[in-house]
Design a protein around this motif. Structure first.
Motif, PDB file in Angstrom:
ATOM      1  N   UNK A 254     -20.874 -29.062 -69.985  1.00 29.63           N
ATOM      2  CA  UNK A 254     -19.656 -29.365 -70.949  1.00 29.63           C
ATOM      3  C   UNK A 254     -19.347 -29.545 -72.222  1.00 29.63           C
ATOM      4  N   UNK A 255     -20.313 -28.201 -72.576  1.00 33.41           N
ATOM      5  CA  UNK A 255     -21.523 -27.735 -73.789  1.00 33.41           C
ATOM      6  C   UNK A 255     -20.375 -28.307 -74.289  1.00 33.41           C
ATOM      7  N   UNK A 256     -19.769 -27.188 -74.779  1.00 28.93           N
ATOM      8  CA  UNK A 256     -18.214 -27.449 -75.373  1.00 28.93           C
ATOM      9  C   UNK A 256     -17.470 -28.644 -75.894  1.00 28.93           C
ATOM     10  N   UNK A 257     -17.988 -29.905 -75.629  1.00 33.83           N
ATOM     11  CA  UNK A 257     -17.577 -31.029 -75.466  1.00 33.83           C
ATOM     12  C   UNK A 257     -18.782 -31.729 -76.756  1.00 33.83           C
ATOM     13  N   UNK A 258     -19.913 -32.111 -75.585  1.00 34.57           N
ATOM     14  CA  UNK A 258     -21.746 -32.587 -76.806  1.00 34.57           C
ATOM     15  C   UNK A 258     -21.024 -31.630 -78.093  1.00 34.57           C
ATOM     16  N   UNK A 259     -20.991 -30.292 -78.224  1.00 36.10           N
ATOM     17  CA  UNK A 259     -20.806 -28.827 -79.398  1.00 36.10           C
ATOM     18  C   UNK A 259     -19.561 -29.851 -80.461  1.00 36.10           C
ATOM     19  N   UNK A 260     -18.788 -30.208 -79.828  1.00 32.58           N
ATOM     20  CA  UNK A 260     -17.671 -31.293 -79.955  1.00 32.58           C
ATOM     21  C   UNK A 260     -18.018 -32.294 -80.851  1.00 32.58           C
ATOM     22  N   UNK A 261     -18.904 -33.256 -80.583  1.00 34.06           N
ATOM     23  CA  UNK A 261     -19.161 -34.108 -80.595  1.00 34.06           C
ATOM     24  C   UNK A 261     -19.857 -34.240 -81.436  1.00 34.06           C
ATOM     25  N   UNK A 262     -21.141 -33.065 -81.564  1.00 41.21           N
ATOM     26  CA  UNK A 262     -22.688 -33.393 -82.905  1.00 41.21           C
ATOM     27  C   UNK A 262     -21.578 -32.683 -84.053  1.00 41.21           C
ATOM     28  N   UNK A 263     -20.843 -31.760 -84.016  1.00 41.54           N
ATOM     29  CA  UNK A 263     -19.787 -31.577 -85.135  1.00 41.54           C
ATOM     30  C   UNK A 263     -19.183 -32.943 -85.823  1.00 41.54           C
ATOM     31  N   UNK A 264     -18.218 -33.962 -85.080  1.00 44.24           N
ATOM     32  CA  UNK A 264     -17.552 -34.405 -86.115  1.00 44.24           C
ATOM     33  C   UNK A 264     -19.470 -35.448 -86.264  1.00 44.24           C
ATOM     34  N   UNK A 265     -20.456 -35.828 -85.831  1.00 43.41           N
ATOM     35  CA  UNK A 265     -21.234 -36.837 -86.009  1.00 43.41           C
ATOM     36  C   UNK A 265     -21.989 -36.317 -87.433  1.00 43.41           C
ATOM     37  N   UNK A 266     -21.617 -35.284 -87.574  1.00 41.97           N
ATOM     38  CA  UNK A 266     -22.079 -34.757 -89.480  1.00 41.97           C
ATOM     39  C   UNK A 266     -20.992 -35.158 -90.402  1.00 41.97           C
ATOM     40  N   UNK A 267     -19.778 -35.362 -89.626  1.00 38.98           N
ATOM     41  CA  UNK A 267     -18.480 -36.222 -90.977  1.00 38.98           C
ATOM     42  C   UNK A 267     -18.821 -37.455 -90.779  1.00 38.98           C
TER      43      UNK A 267
END
Length: 347
Positions: A254-267
């Protein structure tokens, strides 16, 4: 659909539901009727188990992924489990001692905050977060230095040596002497006061006419104070450790979910706002999936708790973030204990 109260489930449905959630949180995989039938606590045929699973799915508590005949809890199901069924696993004596030992080591508070985020990451197997206490700067000096006809540089020096430089947009015709007068006025009233306290006192003096400043100098005082105060509020300091844990083998599907989470953490501004919503809680708060808008797309859970000084004043928030299959029973009490331990360290 809204999930039913836990009290409306039959004992059989409640037991099956609990086992599905516990097995799913332990493995991250959907749970099928054959696996459930092997539990000693289950005295039902596979057909009866499938019937109960279907009932729980219709209630919106379980879901069946397309790739598996097994079931996994929905976000509503996880909320019911956390609120009505979960039995927390309190930290052991050894775990408590290890956390307290790490946080009691001598050194600057910044080091303790770094350690805290790492501890939370290790506890949860996810990412640990600590929001640094909101700074209450105690000013020692303010100077206003003209840059050109319409701008000045506000130089604010804290008692800790911290310096903030901010450019003020001014109207034309403000003299260097007015800037010096405003800077001297602020500096003379700062002793032993935080920025907010000094600002309130000076604004009160100016509003009541007690200040001897002219209108131009009064404007400069209020503008200079507002610049630093506003900037501090807009730049929360957030320490996040353990993002690499979010990229484990289970996440690769589910790499898209993880990528979305990492993007959120950048904010970090938005993450700090989410953590800030837990400031008034007595203990850990749990945000599951879409219950918080920030991490709705990544389907992540956040467990956050405030930490307090020895006087009981909330000075910050810490927590963990990871997939919704976090081990809530273990992580929630560990987050609470870590918050209490950090509070003792801050004093």
């Amino acid at each position: 659909m809204a999930s039913p109260p836990i009290t409306e489930l039959t004992d059989r449905a409640r037991d099956i539901f609990r086992l599905v959630v516990e097995d799913y949180l332990a493995s991250g995989l959907p749970v099928g009727s054959k696996a459930l039938a092997q539990h000693e606590a289950v005295n039902l045929s596979s057909a009866s188990i499938r019937s109960v699973l279907s009932e729980l799915e219709q209630l919106g508590l379980l879901a069946a992924p397309h790739t598996s005949a097994g079931r996994m809890p929905t976000e509503s199901g996880l909320r019911m489990f956390v609120d009505g069924i979960m039995q927390v696993a309190e930290p052991t004596r050894e775990e408590r001692a290890a956390i307290e030992q790490q946080l009691s080591a001598p050194g600057p508070i910044e080091a303790a905050l770094e350690k805290t985020s790492a501890i939370l990451s290790n506890i949860s197997g996810a990412a640990g977060m600590v929001m640094v206490p909101r700074r209450e700067p105690t000013l020692a000096q303010m100077r206003l230095v003209p840059l050109d006809e319409t701008r000045a540089l506000a130089v604010l020096v804290g008692e800790d040596g911290h310096v903030e430089n901010r450019v003020l947009e001014l109207g034309p015709g403000i003299s260097a002497s007015a800037m010096q007068e405003a800077g001297n006025y602020v500096t003379a009233r700062l002793a032993g006061r935080t920025l907010a306290e000094a600002a309130r006192a000076m604004q009160s003096e100016i509003a009541s006419g007690k200040s001897k400043l002219d209108d131009v100098s009064s404007h400069l005082v209020e503008a200079g104070i507002a610049v630093w105060s506003e900037d501090s509020a807009r730049r929360p300091v957030l320490i996040v450790r353990g993002q690499a844990n979010l990229l484990d083998d289970a996440a690769l599907g589910d790499i898209e979910r993880v990528r979305s989470l990492l993007d959120d953490l950048e904010n970090k501004q938005s993450v700090a706002q989410l953590l800030d919503s837990a400031r008034e809680a007595e203990s850990a708060r749990i945000f599951i999936g879409a219950e918080n808008r920030l991490f709705a797309l990544s389907g992540s859970s956040v467990i956050a708790a405030p930490y307090r000084d020895r006087e009981g004043k909330v000075v910050g928030v810490l927590g963990v973030i990871g997939p919704t299959r976090l081990n809530y029973a273990r992580v929630v009490p560990m987050v609470d204990f870590t918050a209490r331990s950090l509070g003792k360290r801050i004093g």
